[in-house]
Write an enzyme that holds these catalytic residues in place. Sequence first.
Site, PDB file in Angstrom:
ATOM      1  N   THR A   1       0.864  -1.185   0.000  1.00 36.06           N
ATOM      2  CA  THR A   1       0.000   0.000   0.000  1.00 36.06           C
ATOM      3  C   THR A   1       0.897   1.230   0.000  1.00 36.06           C
ATOM      4  OG1 THR A   1      -0.035   0.067   2.385  1.00 36.06           O
ATOM      5  CG2 THR A   1      -1.791  -1.176   1.318  1.00 36.06           C
TER       6      THR A   1
ATOM      7  N   GLU B   1      -5.931  -3.667  -0.731  1.00 36.92           N
ATOM      8  CA  GLU B   1      -6.350  -4.719   0.209  1.00 36.92           C
ATOM      9  C   GLU B   1      -7.581  -5.478  -0.262  1.00 36.92           C
ATOM     10  OE1 GLU B   1      -5.394  -1.692   0.981  1.00 36.92           O
ATOM     11  OE2 GLU B   1      -4.437  -1.558   2.948  1.00 36.92           O
TER      12      GLU B   1
ATOM     13  N   LYS C   1     -13.666  18.367   9.589  1.00 36.88           N
ATOM     14  CA  LYS C   1     -14.670  18.407  10.640  1.00 36.88           C
ATOM     15  C   LYS C   1     -14.868  19.848  11.081  1.00 36.88           C
ATOM     16  CE  LYS C   1     -16.407  15.278  13.995  1.00 36.88           C
ATOM     17  NZ  LYS C   1     -16.203  14.283  15.005  1.00 36.88           N
TER      18      LYS C   1
ATOM     19  N   TRP D   1     -19.340  16.817   9.566  1.00 37.38           N
ATOM     20  CA  TRP D   1     -18.416  16.486   8.506  1.00 37.38           C
ATOM     21  C   TRP D   1     -18.703  17.212   7.216  1.00 37.38           C
ATOM     22  CZ3 TRP D   1     -19.096  10.712   9.854  1.00 37.38           C
ATOM     23  CH2 TRP D   1     -18.193  10.375  10.873  1.00 37.38           C
TER      24      TRP D   1
HETATM   25  P1  ADP Z   1      -3.136   4.208  -2.539  1.00 40.10           P
HETATM   26  O1  ADP Z   1      -3.341   4.811  -1.189  1.00 40.10           O
HETATM   27  O2  ADP Z   1      -1.773   3.797  -2.871  1.00 40.10           O
HETATM   28  O3  ADP Z   1      -3.811   4.958  -3.633  1.00 40.10           O
HETATM   29  P2  ADP Z   1      -5.057   2.175  -2.985  1.00 40.10           P
HETATM   30  O4  ADP Z   1      -4.992   2.209  -4.442  1.00 40.10           O
HETATM   31  O5  ADP Z   1      -5.217   0.868  -2.308  1.00 40.10           O
HETATM   32  O6  ADP Z   1      -3.806   2.804  -2.386  1.00 40.10           O
HETATM   33  O7  ADP Z   1      -6.144   3.206  -2.526  1.00 40.10           O
HETATM   34  C1  ADP Z   1      -7.354   2.820  -1.958  1.00 40.10           C
HETATM   35  C2  ADP Z   1      -8.120   4.049  -1.557  1.00 40.10           C
HETATM   36  O8  ADP Z   1      -8.372   4.880  -2.685  1.00 40.10           O
HETATM   37  C3  ADP Z   1      -9.465   3.751  -0.995  1.00 40.10           C
HETATM   38  O9  ADP Z   1      -9.382   3.404   0.369  1.00 40.10           O
HETATM   39  C4  ADP Z   1     -10.198   5.056  -1.219  1.00 40.10           C
HETATM   40  O10 ADP Z   1      -9.912   5.992  -0.213  1.00 40.10           O
HETATM   41  C5  ADP Z   1      -9.612   5.545  -2.503  1.00 40.10           C
HETATM   42  N1  ADP Z   1     -10.498   5.208  -3.623  1.00 40.10           N
HETATM   43  C6  ADP Z   1     -10.405   4.178  -4.477  1.00 40.10           C
HETATM   44  N2  ADP Z   1     -11.394   4.214  -5.388  1.00 40.10           N
HETATM   45  C7  ADP Z   1     -12.154   5.284  -5.098  1.00 40.10           C
HETATM   46  C8  ADP Z   1     -13.344   5.859  -5.660  1.00 40.10           C
HETATM   47  N3  ADP Z   1     -13.936   5.350  -6.737  1.00 40.10           N
HETATM   48  N4  ADP Z   1     -13.836   6.969  -5.076  1.00 40.10           N
HETATM   49  C9  ADP Z   1     -13.244   7.521  -3.999  1.00 40.10           C
HETATM   50  N5  ADP Z   1     -12.131   7.026  -3.428  1.00 40.10           N
HETATM   51  C10 ADP Z   1     -11.592   5.927  -3.963  1.00 40.10           C
END
Ligand code: ADP
Length: 535
Positions: A183, A328, A437, A442
């Site tokens: 990650t 994940e 916040k 929110w």
């Molecule tokens: P990184 O932090 O490296 O980008 P990931 O690709 O695993 O890691 O990112 C996952 C996160 O990206 C999610 O927990 C979410 O916050 C955000 N995310 C992914 N897809 C979307 C989406 N369609 N809309 C909003 N947020 C998203």
Amino acid sequence: MRGLMQDWSLTVDRIIDHAARVHATREVITRRTDGTIHRTDYATIRHRAKRVSAALRKIGIGLGDRVATLAWNSERHMECWYGAMGIGAVLHTLNPRLHPDQLAWISHDAGSRILILDTSFIGLIETVREQLPFEHYIVIADAQTLPDNSLDAMPYEEWIAGADDAPEWGGFDEKTACGLCYTSGTTGNPKGVLYSHRSNVLVSLMALGKGALGIAPDDIVMPIVPMFHANAWALAFAAPAAGAKLVMPGGQLDGASVFELLDKERVTFAAAVPTVWLSLLHHLRQHGLALPWLRRVVIGGAALPVAILRAFEEDYDVEVVHAWGMTETSPIGTIGGVPAALAQADEATHVAQQLKQGRPPFGVELRITDENGRDLPWDGASPGRLMVRGFAVAGAYFNGAGGEILDEHGFFDTGDMATIDTHGTMQITDRAKDVIKSGGEWISSIEIENITLSHPAIANAAAIGVPHPKWDERPLLVVELRSGHSIGADELRAHLDGRIARWWMPDEYVFLNAIPLGATGKVNKAALRKIIRNR
Ligand code: ADP
């Protein structure tokens, strides 16, 4: 009583076996680093992946050993995936956009002994070589195209040519580890997500479903999302499983280069993060181009801005699939769209639904909970922590990082805040750490950004919370203008006015030449906060 069906284990080598037998001549196209187009097919990829397996065996790599790659999407990167995974080794994708120190940290944590890399990353690796654990370096090139380097690297083509036996694939348990992806580590050190053969096969089958990505044999699939970003969203498995043609774009992901491949190769399906799509749409508009072949795009990794949705659907007649997921979750978590129950609803309702992140396909379970872990109602209005459970969701991190990561019901805390409506459609309101916040309530940074991005002068936008003596936090909006445009805070304010609640209106507007992006092409809010603090 046990069922009497065959014991056919879900290992990913079977995917390329299937493609090589049933769709043997289906093409896989790669744009090489030098811009030339390379054409091959699934049968050839399988044949050469076997050689990768043999070459790995020769240097003592086998079950459970990690094999690192630092490479753009290409047919040879795919050969490495299947070659390593087929013999039960663990393919560890490194993200070249990470800081070199982070790459070194991750390589040690993963414990890989070999690195297979593109020629374009030789310089990057040379700068940190002393800190790296690798015993072998293989550069994806042949003897003629291998640049001078200090890595003692072997060219890939010679490496696999010297290995001529064809090791058996599979034969191990389907829960055997198969891929490792870290990650981003925006909070603390990066953590390794260790995919299994079973989870990768199941998520690929899930991807094929019409309610998910719906990839079919007649599709021409272009994963613009890199193979180092959460498995290229399962596309390097799902496309051969379906028998779809694959177009691998290499490292040139600017609007012009993406367009050229979409058009020349008649791509029907492509997947990328919003920043890539914004740059493609900009290129299309600038040059008055069309997208006659493209049928569907998947947009995920960050929230879908309404401007992208409208442009694709109204101006270019391309269906937009909004998806949410994380490293994940392998990464398919939810798929957007209009629920059948709302098919007759008005256009505004359809757009509102499409902008939501969507519903989980079978195999993904969602909950939203309050701060005490209690379930919140699915009323579309109560934001809570988004929790997820399923066959392709991480149960723990590699090397035990982060300790126990599941709650007592086996759900993983995504770190996202979301609502779920009566149709089961989930909407991300924020990342928990990005929530603004104000006065105990929110404010959704994502919604402010989305509306800002619908202004034609805006190239990128990010809303962040800044400390406030009375309200705790207030929103500040950072924008990056498109070249050739100049607007001021007043015009931005007027654009937002009436589209968001009064008390959501940003207190301050900051114009930056470039909003910092993270390693997966999304806005890096941690870096942005630092810039704002140090102004
Ligand atoms: P990184 O932090 O490296 O980008 P990931 O690709 O695993 O890691 O990112 C996952 C996160 O990206 C999610 O927990 C979410 O916050 C955000 N995310 C992914 N897809 C979307 C989406 N369609 N809309 C909003 N947020 C998203």
